[in-house]
Design an enzyme around this catalytic site. Structure first.
Site, PDB file in Angstrom:
ATOM      1  N   ASN A 194       0.799  -1.232   0.000  1.00  0.00           N
ATOM      2  CA  ASN A 194       0.000   0.000   0.000  1.00  0.00           C
ATOM      3  C   ASN A 194       0.834   1.286   0.000  1.00  0.00           C
ATOM      4  O   ASN A 194       0.346   2.338  -0.391  1.00  0.00           O
ATOM      5  CB  ASN A 194      -1.019  -0.001   1.143  1.00  0.00           C
ATOM      6  CG  ASN A 194      -0.400   0.012   2.508  1.00  0.00           C
ATOM      7  OD1 ASN A 194       0.805  -0.236   2.654  1.00  0.00           O
ATOM      8  ND2 ASN A 194      -1.187   0.284   3.523  1.00  0.00           N
ATOM      9  N   GLU A 235       4.816  -3.702  11.848  1.00  0.00           N
ATOM     10  CA  GLU A 235       3.666  -2.803  11.740  1.00  0.00           C
ATOM     11  C   GLU A 235       2.579  -3.597  11.035  1.00  0.00           C
ATOM     12  O   GLU A 235       2.698  -3.941   9.859  1.00  0.00           O
ATOM     13  CB  GLU A 235       4.032  -1.556  10.926  1.00  0.00           C
ATOM     14  CG  GLU A 235       2.857  -0.611  10.773  1.00  0.00           C
ATOM     15  CD  GLU A 235       3.063   0.426   9.668  1.00  0.00           C
ATOM     16  OE1 GLU A 235       4.202   0.690   9.287  1.00  0.00           O
ATOM     17  OE2 GLU A 235       2.050   0.961   9.196  1.00  0.00           O
ATOM     18  N   CYS A 280      -3.389   0.638   7.127  1.00  0.00           N
ATOM     19  CA  CYS A 280      -3.502   0.036   8.464  1.00  0.00           C
ATOM     20  C   CYS A 280      -4.176   1.020   9.418  1.00  0.00           C
ATOM     21  O   CYS A 280      -4.893   0.619  10.332  1.00  0.00           O
ATOM     22  CB  CYS A 280      -2.134  -0.384   8.975  1.00  0.00           C
ATOM     23  SG  CYS A 280      -0.950   0.948   9.080  1.00  0.00           S
ATOM     24  N   ARG A 330      -0.597   7.840  10.477  1.00  0.00           N
ATOM     25  CA  ARG A 330       0.778   7.579  10.941  1.00  0.00           C
ATOM     26  C   ARG A 330       1.554   8.876  11.146  1.00  0.00           C
ATOM     27  O   ARG A 330       2.300   9.009  12.106  1.00  0.00           O
ATOM     28  CB  ARG A 330       1.466   6.700   9.886  1.00  0.00           C
ATOM     29  CG  ARG A 330       2.937   6.493  10.071  1.00  0.00           C
ATOM     30  CD  ARG A 330       3.435   5.363   9.166  1.00  0.00           C
ATOM     31  NE  ARG A 330       2.922   5.474   7.816  1.00  0.00           N
ATOM     32  CZ  ARG A 330       3.684   5.650   6.727  1.00  0.00           C
ATOM     33  NH1 ARG A 330       4.991   5.740   6.844  1.00  0.00           N
ATOM     34  NH2 ARG A 330       3.147   5.738   5.522  1.00  0.00           N
TER      35      ARG A 330
END
Ligand code: G3H
Length: 479
Positions: free
Chosen positions: A159, A255, A289, A442
């Protein structure tokens, strides 16, 4: 449809080469199945030879000054940025990310590398006098320096095929390590182009082994390779857990997945909450995520919030990455089938479709589901697609309980105009990061970034990433 049957060379043994076996993997654009290129499918044996050279090259690299290493990386950042359009087009095609976001990934990567170098210059060791410990002596001085770990295995996700690879490679190299880089198969061309720029910037080529190939063939081999001194992986939780079980006696940073909740209280600014939630849930079609993956909203404002979210969801542009659509086809059929399965099952169990639930192959419209209950799989599983479940709650305690009942613990958002109340909730949430009145994400990339429970291990973010690739090396001067 245009096709490109060229085999793109990878970096092994310090040279750009194809696999000796000539085995390749076809990389097709997820949104139109155009053949973009073929990447070498390397064998364990040829990787073994290359890894020996990468390990050997590290010794000399570690002797270079950090300024010398940093200057190569700074040049790398400049080259990447100067090729923003070209590299962005590669990312866009390879992972069906909308054009502006794909170019934004390149710029973010260049910025990440620059900050990493600047931060590395200031990552100093320490000197300690022995007499501060009872019975110790002033005649002992401990020099604790930061020494590279050796060879880092960096495994990137599809991604962010450049950004989340460079965020592993740049800290490793600047601190004097060498790197084995395993890009995601769908993302390998972006990874190769990024490394081409790194070698052009002046990095000695043997310092990197670019391990293109099927994870099923070379994944376990790399993770268990005796020359690997540390692993940094971003990807799915199942693979991360597998890596953590296979690796032995080396540090591992993982992660992994998330099921980030947005908790919306009755005193929240609902316009702001709706805006942030839609941006957080649907950007890159939810394939992040850190995407918001469930909304836990107080009953008394649920109808109003759902209406506001619905209006924004209906404004999202659905289409192709070249047209800068917000919602683009998912990475593969399996992912699209999985997301659709979650939606179908939730509907059968009584969830209300407010928007979306329309599919054309891998292209799923942005879907908003109301009246989702904790009995439904979509309340707990990570879709990695453009669907957002709304779970109505009667109290903030219920919201916190449902938020924490998850196997995941990456991030959470709390929307409330009462800062004390939001802080009280933030304290109770079992996650790496809580965002107050904003979407989960993030960045900024120098913030510590981590997940707890099944969302990860170790900490990323630039400073922590640098610390993760060094160890203390202590020399004691005895006067
Ligand atoms: O997919 C995982 C990424 O770390 C998410 O990064 O929040 O910048 O999209 P992002």
């Amino acid at each position: 449809m245009t096709t490109n049957t060229e085999t793109i060379k990878t970096l092994i043994n310090g040279q750009w080469a194809e696999s000796a076996s000539e085995a390749t993997i076809e990389i097709k654009a997820p949104h139109n199945d155009e053949l973009i290129g073929r990447v070498p499918s390397l064998s364990q044996n040829e990787l073994n030879d290359s890894i020996s050279k990468t390990v050997a090259a590290q010794e000399d690299w570690a002797t270079k000054s950090i300024q010398e290493r940093g200057s190569i990386l700074l040049k790398w950042a400049d080259i990447l940025e100067s090729r923003k359009e070209e590299l962005g087009a590669t990312i866009m095609k390879e992972v069906a990310k909308k054009k502006s976001s794909a170019e934004g990934e390149v710029t973010r990567t260049a910025d990440f590398i620059r900050y990493t170098v600047e931060e590395a210059y200031r990552l100093h060791g320490d000197a300690l006098r022995g007499d501060s410990f009872k019975g110790g002596s002033k005649k002992k001085i401990g020099l604790a320096e930061k020494a590279p770990l050796g060879t880092i295995l960096a495994i990137g996700p599809f991604n962010y095929p450049m950004n989340l690879s460079a965020s592993k490679i740049a800290p490793a190299l600047v601190m004097g390590n060498s790197v084995i880089f395993k890009p995601a198969t769908q993302g390998a061309i972006s990874g190769i182009k990024m490394v081409e720029a790194l070698i052009e910037a002046g990095l000695p080529a043997e310092l990197v082994t670019l391990a293109t190939g099927r994870g099923s063939v070379i994944g376990d081999f790399l993770v268990q390779h005796p020359s690997v001194d540390m692993i940094n992986f971003t990807g799915g939780t199942a693979t991360g857990e597998h890596i953590s079980k296979l690796s032995s006696m080396i540090p591992v940073v993982l992660e992994l997945g998330g099921k980030d909740p947005a908790i919306v209280l009755e005193d929240a600014d609902l316009d702001k909450a709706a805006k942030e939630i839609v941006a957080g849930a649907y950007s890159y079609s939810g394939q992040r995520c850190t995407a918001i993956k469930r909304v836990l909203v107080k009953d008394e404002v649920a109808d109003e919030l759902v209406q506001k979210i619905e209006a924004k969801v209906k404004d999202l542009k659905v289409g192709m990455p070249e047209d800068n659509a917000d919602i683009t086809p998912l990475i593969d059929d399996k992912s699209a089938d999985y997301v659709q399965g979650l939606i179908d099952e939730a509907k059968e169990q009584g969830a209300t479709v407010v928007a979306g639930d329309k599919r054309d192959g891998r292209l799923l419209n942005a879907t908003l589901l109301d009246n989702v209950t904790t009995e439904m799989r979509i309340a707990w599983e990570e879709p990695f697609g453009p669907v957002l479940p709304i779970i109505r709650v009667s109290s903030e305690e219920e919201a916190v309980r449902i938020a924490n009942d998850s196997e995941y613990g990456l991030q959470a958002s709390v929307f409330s105009n009462d800062t004390d109340r939001a802080m009280r909730i933030a304290e109770k949430l079992e996650v790496g990061t809580v965002q107050l009145n904003a979407k989960t994400e993030r960045g900024p990339d120098h913030f510590p970034f981590l997940g707890v429970k099944s969302s990860g291990l170790g900490v990323q973010g630039i400073t922590e990433a640098l610390r993760s690739v060094v160890r203390d090396k202590v020399t004691v001067i005895n006067m």
